[in-house]
Write a protein that holds these residues in place. Structure first.
Motif, short mmCIF file in Angstrom:
data_model
loop_
_atom_site.label_atom_id
_atom_site.label_comp_id
_atom_site.label_asym_id
_atom_site.label_seq_id
_atom_site.Cartn_x
_atom_site.Cartn_y
_atom_site.Cartn_z
N ALA A 293 0.83 -1.21 0.00
CA ALA A 293 0.00 0.00 0.00
C ALA A 293 0.86 1.26 0.00
CB ALA A 293 -0.94 -0.01 1.21
N ARG A 294 1.96 1.24 0.79
CA ARG A 294 2.83 2.41 0.81
C ARG A 294 3.51 2.63 -0.55
NH1 ARG A 294 5.69 1.00 4.86
NH2 ARG A 294 7.66 0.43 3.87
N LEU A 295 3.89 1.53 -1.20
CA LEU A 295 4.48 1.66 -2.53
C LEU A 295 3.48 2.23 -3.53
CD1 LEU A 295 6.56 -1.66 -2.78
CD2 LEU A 295 7.42 0.67 -2.48
N SER A 296 2.22 1.82 -3.41
CA SER A 296 1.19 2.36 -4.32
C SER A 296 1.06 3.86 -4.17
CB SER A 296 -0.14 1.67 -4.05
OG SER A 296 -0.04 0.27 -4.28
N ARG A 297 1.10 4.33 -2.92
CA ARG A 297 1.02 5.78 -2.70
C ARG A 297 2.23 6.49 -3.32
NH1 ARG A 297 -0.71 3.95 2.43
NH2 ARG A 297 1.37 4.36 3.30
N ARG B 268 4.68 9.79 -7.68
CA ARG B 268 5.64 9.91 -8.80
C ARG B 268 4.93 10.25 -10.10
NH1 ARG B 268 10.28 5.51 -9.29
NH2 ARG B 268 10.76 6.61 -7.34
N GLU B 269 3.75 9.66 -10.34
CA GLU B 269 3.00 9.99 -11.55
C GLU B 269 2.62 11.47 -11.56
OE1 GLU B 269 0.90 5.64 -12.35
OE2 GLU B 269 -0.26 7.32 -11.55
N LYS B 270 2.26 12.00 -10.40
CA LYS B 270 1.93 13.42 -10.32
C LYS B 270 3.15 14.28 -10.66
CE LYS B 270 -0.06 16.86 -7.17
NZ LYS B 270 1.05 17.81 -7.34
N VAL B 271 4.31 13.87 -10.13
CA VAL B 271 5.53 14.63 -10.43
C VAL B 271 5.85 14.58 -11.93
CG1 VAL B 271 8.02 14.68 -10.05
CG2 VAL B 271 6.47 14.34 -8.12
N GLN B 272 5.63 13.42 -12.57
CA GLN B 272 5.89 13.30 -14.01
C GLN B 272 4.97 14.22 -14.82
OE1 GLN B 272 5.53 9.13 -14.86
NE2 GLN B 272 7.63 8.65 -14.16
N LYS B 273 3.70 14.34 -14.39
CA LYS B 273 2.79 15.25 -15.09
C LYS B 273 3.27 16.70 -14.97
CE LYS B 273 -1.34 12.37 -14.56
NZ LYS B 273 -2.71 12.27 -13.97
N ASP B 274 3.72 17.07 -13.74
CA ASP B 274 4.25 18.42 -13.57
C ASP B 274 5.49 18.64 -14.44
OD1 ASP B 274 3.53 18.36 -9.99
OD2 ASP B 274 2.24 18.80 -11.73
N LEU B 275 6.31 17.60 -14.58
CA LEU B 275 7.50 17.71 -15.42
C LEU B 275 7.14 17.89 -16.89
CD1 LEU B 275 10.59 17.59 -15.69
CD2 LEU B 275 10.39 15.09 -15.85
N ALA B 276 6.08 17.21 -17.34
CA ALA B 276 5.63 17.36 -18.73
C ALA B 276 5.18 18.80 -19.00
CB ALA B 276 4.49 16.38 -19.03
N VAL B 277 4.46 19.38 -18.02
CA VAL B 277 4.03 20.78 -18.18
C VAL B 277 5.24 21.70 -18.25
CG1 VAL B 277 2.76 22.66 -17.08
CG2 VAL B 277 1.82 20.34 -17.06
#
Length: 598
Positions: free
Chosen positions: A337-341, A346-355
């Motif tokens: 569960a902790r790894l899922s969080r 990390r996916e959120k950070v990747q989206k910010d990086l794409a922007v």
């Protein structure tokens, strides 16, 4: 009640005690197997190493005997050649009549028949008058031992000396006698260097020493001219890893005779029955180790299987412990569960990086548009300045009723307008590369056109222009407008560099060879920072006098043409810009449409 409790406690402690005893026995058994394995491997390694080392040494001695026979055979076969050639009437007649037109051809034929390295015919002064290598004709060997000793003796003389360049030269020489007098000397070189090449593919290292102990033949080029001890000592110091590997190899083998390139080798030496020569071979222990290691690998595999069986028995206890690990599944689920969080974060950070990347791309586009605008402004300034000069001249001519000359100025203004249109049409070259329509262009004509464009500025500053051009056309594949643009940029830089000079000079040199090279040299102060010279927006001019794009654009244009633009400071002062472009043959040039420079 207490007695019953004591009995139950003692009954519970017996299994634990027996389990500890069993584990101790297993450990002792495993340690005993390991000790026996180490002892047997040690004894086997020592016995097999001694046996295979002796076998390898015997094989090396047999190989040296074969090598020695080959050398003696080659020397004996070559020693007969000078005696035969000394009796050749053609060579004697050539020395007497001084007609050596056919001498070299005869020597080349003789060399092919006897397979000698080279044959030279020397006159009484030591000059080469005939040779299998025609480049040596005229060379003087008056002070060489093979000539001096042959002139003093009537026998065949053998000499070994250092060849010009690398290696050792082995020569048999003999005097040619005519009417009881020495007419010349014939020198035949033995082809012993071929053995070095054949030895290099079979043995690790082979060397032949003369009576003084100096190496004259070897498979190691760095050893020539050294003693064996000096050759072995001339090696780089090993690093820590190499020292460790070397110590391991020394432990596994017999004490090595020497080290060759950091590897332990055995030394085998034999005598060559010729002038006290000796042959030494160095053979590595790799072949010995391969054979020994093959047997040791089988022994190690057997002991490994025995140990694996013992470890299998011990591992059965691990199965019981695995039951306890299953109870830890709850902790693993919490970890999942902790790894899922963390993955979601990390996916959120990747989206910010794409922007952020999109924002950076937009900024890069704006920067490219700014650079393109500055480049267009820089390139249009030249025609506009020239047009202003021609308009002023035309106005003055019209005031003086010189209409025909004013029409000439208007024609030049029309040409400049056409040039400005061509420059604006080529804006696509800054956004993408490829697709330009190149055509054969006479580089001399482009230089003349550029000088005509710069004529008002050159006359206003009274600069001395020196041109050194070839007579014929110098054809390159390029875009004429862009090529003239590069030449004008180089002329403008040279003109700006000579502002503070009392007698400004600009020299244009066009040379042809494998490529066409245009050199533009000035007598200015030179270039202070060559590394940043072709970077965009870098300039030594004051603000408002230049954008710093001229040389960057010129370098890009020359690269599109398949050439390169370089710069350096001249020894006598000033800067030199060189433009190199590939030449094209006259067959590729159309018969019409190309105008040669006057």
């Amino acid at each position: 009640m207490s007695a019953q409790l004591d009995i139950s406690d003692s009954s519970l402690s017996d299994p634990d005690r027996s389990g500890r005893r069993r584990r101790s026995l297993l450990r002792l058994g495993a340690a005993g197997v390991v000790a026996i394995a180490v002892g047997m491997i040690w004894m086997t390694n020592a016995w097999l190493t001694e046996r295979f080392t002796e076998t390898t040494r015997v094989r090396t001695e047999l190989r040296l005997a074969l090598y020695t026979g080959n050398i003696i055979s080659e020397l004996q076969r070559t020693s007969v050649v000078p005696l035969l050639l000394a009796r050749d009437p053609v060579l004697t007649s050539a020395l007497e009549t001084r007609d050596f037109s056919k001498t070299s051809a005869a020597l080349i034929t003789a060399r092919e028949d006897v397979s000698a390295a080279s044959i030279r015919l020397l006159d009484t002064e030591g000059r080469v008058v005939g040779a299998t290598n025609r480049n040596l004709i005229g060379t003087s060997y008056a002070e060489e031992p093979f000539f001096v000793e042959a002139m003093r003796s009537r026998e065949t003389i053998f000499t070994a000396g250092t060849r010009q360049g690398v290696g050792t030269e082995f020569d048999y020489s003999r005097a040619l006698i005519s009417d009881g007098k020495v007419a010349g000397v014939i020198v035949v070189e033995a082809e012993l260097s071929k053995f070095e090449r054949s030895w290099a593919g079979i043995s690790d290292a082979v060397a032949v020493t003369d009576s003084e102990g100096r190496i004259i033949l070897t498979t190691e080029p760095k050893w020539r001219g050294l003693a064996i001890s000096e050759a072995l000592a001339a090696r780089s110091a090993p690093n820590a890893i190499e020292r460790a590997l070397q110590a391991t190899a020394d432990w596994a083998n017999e004490p090595p005779d020497a080290y060759l390139q950091g590897q332990a080798v055995m030394r085998t030496e034999t005598r060559i029955p010729f002038r006290g020569w000796r042959m030494v071979a160095f053979t590595s222990y790799e072949s010995v180790r391969e054979k020994v290691n093959a047997v040791l690998a089988m022994e190690i595999m057997g002991f490994a299987i025995l140990l694996a069986a013992g470890f299998y028995l011990i591992s059965r206890r691990a199965r019981v412990q695995s039951l306890a690990y299953r109870r830890e599944s709850a902790e693993l689920r919490a970890l999942n569960a902790r790894l899922s969080r963390e993955i979601a974060e990390r996916e959120k950070v990747q989206k910010d990086l794409a922007v952020a990347e999109q924002t950076l791309a937009q900024s890069s586009k704006l920067a490219a548009l700014g650079e393109m605008s500055a480049a267009v402004s820089h390139e249009l300034n030249q025609p506009l300045a020239a047009m202003k000069t021609y308009l002023a001249g035309a106005r003055l001519l019209l005031q003086r009723s010189r209409a025909e000359e004013a029409l000439s100025s208007f024609q030049r203004i029309d040409d400049l307008i056409e040039r400005m249109g061509a420059i604006t049409r080529q804006l696509k070259s800054y956004a993408r590369k490829g697709g330009e329509a190149f055509e054969p262009v006479d580089l001399k004509a482009a230089i003349s056109s550029a000088l005509a464009m710069m004529e008002p500025q050159l006359k206003a500053k009274t600069v001395r222009i020196t041109r050194v051009l070839p007579r014929g056309r110098v054809m390159v594949m390029a875009d004429r407008i862009r090529l003239e643009q590069v030449i004008i940029n180089l002329l403008r830089n040279a003109l700006d560099a000579t502002k503070g000079q009392k007698a400004p000079e600009i020299e244009l040199i066009l040379a042809t060879g494998e490529t066409a090279v245009l050199s533009v040299r000035d007598n200015g102060p030179g270039i202070t920072d060559l590394d940043k010279l072709f970077e965009p927006f870098w300039t030594t001019k004051k603000p408002g006098e230049g954008t710093g794009l001229g040389l960057a654009i010129s370098s890009s244009i020359v690269s599109d043409f398949g050439g390169r633009l370089t710069a350096h400071n001249a020894e006598g002062g000033g800067a030199v810009f060189e433009m190199q472009l590939p030449l094209i043959s006259d067959q590729m040039v159309p018969s019409k449409g190309v105008k040669a420079a006057e």
